[in-house]
Design a protein around this motif. Structure first.
Motif, PDB file in Angstrom:
ATOM      1  N   THR A 102       0.836  -1.212   0.000  1.00 23.62           N
ATOM      2  CA  THR A 102       0.000   0.000   0.000  1.00 23.62           C
ATOM      3  C   THR A 102       0.862   1.250   0.000  1.00 23.62           C
ATOM      4  N   LEU A 103       1.979   1.215   0.748  1.00 22.00           N
ATOM      5  CA  LEU A 103       2.893   2.355   0.767  1.00 22.00           C
ATOM      6  C   LEU A 103       3.679   2.446  -0.532  1.00 22.00           C
ATOM      7  N   VAL A 104       4.184   1.313  -1.006  1.00 25.64           N
ATOM      8  CA  VAL A 104       4.995   1.307  -2.226  1.00 25.64           C
ATOM      9  C   VAL A 104       4.159   1.720  -3.428  1.00 25.64           C
ATOM     10  N   ASN A 105       2.917   1.253  -3.504  1.00 25.28           N
ATOM     11  CA  ASN A 105       2.038   1.654  -4.611  1.00 25.28           C
ATOM     12  C   ASN A 105       1.794   3.159  -4.600  1.00 25.28           C
ATOM     13  N   LEU A 106       1.641   3.718  -3.387  1.00 26.49           N
ATOM     14  CA  LEU A 106       1.444   5.164  -3.270  1.00 26.49           C
ATOM     15  C   LEU A 106       2.644   5.919  -3.811  1.00 26.49           C
ATOM     16  N   LEU A 107       3.844   5.457  -3.456  1.00 24.46           N
ATOM     17  CA  LEU A 107       5.062   6.139  -3.886  1.00 24.46           C
ATOM     18  C   LEU A 107       5.361   5.918  -5.363  1.00 24.46           C
ATOM     19  N   THR A 108       5.082   4.709  -5.850  1.00 23.12           N
ATOM     20  CA  THR A 108       5.473   4.345  -7.218  1.00 23.12           C
ATOM     21  C   THR A 108       4.481   4.845  -8.258  1.00 23.12           C
ATOM     22  N   TYR A 109       3.198   4.618  -8.022  1.00 21.15           N
ATOM     23  CA  TYR A 109       2.189   4.930  -9.027  1.00 21.15           C
ATOM     24  C   TYR A 109       1.628   6.342  -8.886  1.00 21.15           C
ATOM     25  N   SER A 110       1.316   6.737  -7.666  1.00 20.47           N
ATOM     26  CA  SER A 110       0.602   8.002  -7.472  1.00 20.47           C
ATOM     27  C   SER A 110       1.536   9.198  -7.406  1.00 20.47           C
ATOM     28  N   LEU A 111       2.485   9.179  -6.456  1.00 18.27           N
ATOM     29  CA  LEU A 111       3.314  10.357  -6.237  1.00 18.27           C
ATOM     30  C   LEU A 111       4.355  10.572  -7.319  1.00 18.27           C
ATOM     31  N   GLN A 112       4.593   9.583  -8.188  1.00 15.71           N
ATOM     32  CA  GLN A 112       5.500   9.785  -9.313  1.00 15.71           C
ATOM     33  C   GLN A 112       4.836  10.510 -10.474  1.00 15.71           C
ATOM     34  N   SER A 113       3.525  10.640 -10.424  1.00 15.38           N
ATOM     35  CA  SER A 113       2.796  11.319 -11.496  1.00 15.38           C
ATOM     36  C   SER A 113       2.960  12.830 -11.357  1.00 15.38           C
ATOM     37  N   LYS A 114       3.486  13.472 -12.410  1.00 14.41           N
ATOM     38  CA  LYS A 114       3.674  14.921 -12.374  1.00 14.41           C
ATOM     39  C   LYS A 114       2.346  15.648 -12.250  1.00 14.41           C
ATOM     40  N   GLU A 115       1.329  15.162 -12.973  1.00 13.73           N
ATOM     41  CA  GLU A 115       0.024  15.801 -12.930  1.00 13.73           C
ATOM     42  C   GLU A 115      -0.580  15.732 -11.530  1.00 13.73           C
ATOM     43  N   LEU A 116      -0.415  14.573 -10.866  1.00 15.85           N
ATOM     44  CA  LEU A 116      -0.966  14.415  -9.523  1.00 15.85           C
ATOM     45  C   LEU A 116      -0.227  15.302  -8.527  1.00 15.85           C
ATOM     46  N   ARG A 117       1.088  15.383  -8.644  1.00 10.23           N
ATOM     47  CA  ARG A 117       1.857  16.255  -7.746  1.00 10.23           C
ATOM     48  C   ARG A 117       1.492  17.715  -7.966  1.00 10.23           C
ATOM     49  N   LYS A 118       1.278  18.071  -9.226  1.00  4.39           N
ATOM     50  CA  LYS A 118       0.885  19.450  -9.532  1.00  4.39           C
ATOM     51  C   LYS A 118      -0.481  19.764  -8.943  1.00  4.39           C
ATOM     52  N   ALA A 119      -1.419  18.815  -9.068  1.00  8.47           N
ATOM     53  CA  ALA A 119      -2.755  19.017  -8.498  1.00  8.47           C
ATOM     54  C   ALA A 119      -2.690  19.106  -6.979  1.00  8.47           C
ATOM     55  N   LEU A 120      -1.802  18.297  -6.356  1.00 10.57           N
ATOM     56  CA  LEU A 120      -1.655  18.330  -4.905  1.00 10.57           C
ATOM     57  C   LEU A 120      -1.112  19.671  -4.438  1.00 10.57           C
ATOM     58  N   ARG A 121      -0.073  20.177  -5.123  1.00  8.20           N
ATOM     59  CA  ARG A 121       0.478  21.487  -4.757  1.00  8.20           C
ATOM     60  C   ARG A 121      -0.561  22.589  -4.940  1.00  8.20           C
ATOM     61  N   LYS A 122      -1.347  22.480  -6.009  1.00 10.22           N
ATOM     62  CA  LYS A 122      -2.382  23.488  -6.259  1.00 10.22           C
ATOM     63  C   LYS A 122      -3.439  23.468  -5.168  1.00 10.22           C
ATOM     64  N   ALA A 123      -3.837  22.257  -4.759  1.00  9.94           N
ATOM     65  CA  ALA A 123      -4.844  22.135  -3.703  1.00  9.94           C
ATOM     66  C   ALA A 123      -4.319  22.654  -2.374  1.00  9.94           C
ATOM     67  N   LEU A 124      -3.026  22.365  -2.080  1.00 12.67           N
ATOM     68  CA  LEU A 124      -2.425  22.851  -0.826  1.00 12.67           C
ATOM     69  C   LEU A 124      -2.325  24.370  -0.817  1.00 12.67           C
ATOM     70  N   ARG A 125      -1.904  24.958  -1.959  1.00 14.42           N
ATOM     71  CA  ARG A 125      -1.813  26.420  -2.026  1.00 14.42           C
ATOM     72  C   ARG A 125      -3.177  27.057  -1.857  1.00 14.42           C
ATOM     73  N   LYS A 126      -4.207  26.424  -2.427  1.00 10.82           N
ATOM     74  CA  LYS A 126      -5.556  26.962  -2.301  1.00 10.82           C
ATOM     75  C   LYS A 126      -6.038  26.906  -0.871  1.00 10.82           C
ATOM     76  N   ASP A 127      -5.760  25.773  -0.185  1.00 13.72           N
ATOM     77  CA  ASP A 127      -6.177  25.649   1.209  1.00 13.72           C
ATOM     78  C   ASP A 127      -5.423  26.613   2.116  1.00 13.72           C
ATOM     79  N   LEU A 128      -4.118  26.722   1.886  1.00  7.18           N
ATOM     80  CA  LEU A 128      -3.318  27.623   2.703  1.00  7.18           C
ATOM     81  C   LEU A 128      -3.681  29.072   2.433  1.00  7.18           C
ATOM     82  N   GLY A 129      -3.989  29.373   1.172  1.00  7.45           N
ATOM     83  CA  GLY A 129      -4.396  30.736   0.843  1.00  7.45           C
ATOM     84  C   GLY A 129      -5.747  31.097   1.428  1.00  7.45           C
ATOM     85  N   GLY A 130      -6.642  30.075   1.533  1.00  4.26           N
ATOM     86  CA  GLY A 130      -7.969  30.311   2.087  1.00  4.26           C
ATOM     87  C   GLY A 130      -7.946  30.548   3.577  1.00  4.26           C
ATOM     88  N   THR A 131      -6.939  29.906   4.249  1.00  9.96           N
ATOM     89  CA  THR A 131      -6.845  30.075   5.689  1.00  9.96           C
ATOM     90  C   THR A 131      -6.044  31.319   6.055  1.00  9.96           C
TER      91      THR A 131
END
Length: 271
Positions: A242-271
């Motif tokens: 479960t951990l290795v799949n998260l690191l290998t498949y999900s977090l290696q995706s540039k699009e997913l990392r970009k979406a995660l950073r965008k979501a974090l910036r939006k949340d931090l900006g909202g607070t």
């Protein structure tokens, strides 16, 4: 069908489900029959789920399995029948490539789940005796089988067949796919592109090999005294993958990392 330039291959954006399309006179009767079957299946299974959840007297392992089986059967029917009923009414028997793969994914998932539920329901009828201790980190069925008082030879054969169908065959198919990918990577003219592609492919192939390898070792090899401790170590695959799949498949995706950073910036900006 969209033709690719430079070769004779075709890329399908949709598929045609032939079915009973060549017999139009049967469309309405089949629609009514399948609609009746679907309604009875959904209503009946939903009623069973509600009863099992609401009635405390039904909170036993057998009825828990029945409730889960009813839920899975409802989902499995809902994966196929609504689209089929719509095709009988509209005459449109096409399905998009994405829709086809999605339907296939959920159908196989629910069908395999139902197979294991039925197998678990047969285990529930076994009588257990001896020390109430299983030599494992969680309630896996192979160690539990050792506590049974009755003959488990048939159950062991069924377990072996299920593991063969659900682990060995998919692993061989996946292995063949990765071999084809590696052959294609070796044809890349750029050494930089080849290295990048091979790095991604090799990491995913390692995850797949470890996952299926541990499944096969834990559930297909006999639990001898020498292999018992080794099987216990390999049982950690449920935690590690479960951990290795998260690191290998999900977090290696540039699009997913970009979406995660965008979501974090939006949340931090909202607070």
């Amino acid at each position: 069908m969209e033709k690719e330039k430079g070769n004779n291959c075709t890329s399908s954006s949709e598929f045609l489900l032939l079915g009973m399309g060549n017999i139009p006179s049967l469309h309405i009767p089949l629609f009514l029959l399948l609609l009746l079957i679907y309604l009875v299946t959904v209503v009946g299974n939903s009623l069973i789920v509600v009863l099992v959840v609401a009635d405390r007297h039904l909170h036993s392992s057998m009825y828990l399995f029945l409730g889960n089986l009813s839920f899975v059967e409802t989902c499995c029917s809902s994966t196929i029948l609504p689209q089929l009923l719509a095709s009988f009414l509209t005459g449109d028997r096409t399905i998009s490539a994405q829709g086809c793969m999605t339907q296939l994914y959920f159908f196989i998932g629910f069908a395999v789940t139902e197979c294991f539920l039925l197998a678990s329901m047969s285990y529930d009828r076994l009588k257990f005796c001896g020390p109430a201790a299983t030599d494992n980190f969680f309630s896996d069925f192979t160690p539990l089988l050792e506590l049974a008082c009755t003959d488990t030879s048939v159950v062991k054969i069924v377990t072996f067949i299920l593991t063969l169908l659900d682990s060995v065959f998919p692993f061989l198919i996946t292995l063949a796919s990765y071999v084809s990918i590696i052959i294609a990577i070796l044809r890349i003219p750029s050494s930089m592109g080849m290295q990048k592609a091979f790095s991604t492919c090799s990491s995913r192939f390692t995850v797949v090999t470890v996952f299926y390898g541990t499944l096969i070792i834990v559930h297909m090899l006999p639990r001898t005294c020498r292999l018992r401790q080794l099987n216990k170590v390999f049982s950690f695959y449920t935690i590690l993958t479960t951990l290795v799949n998260l690191l290998t498949y999900s977090l290696q995706s540039k699009e997913l990392r970009k979406a995660l950073r965008k979501a974090l910036r939006k949340d931090l900006g909202g607070t």
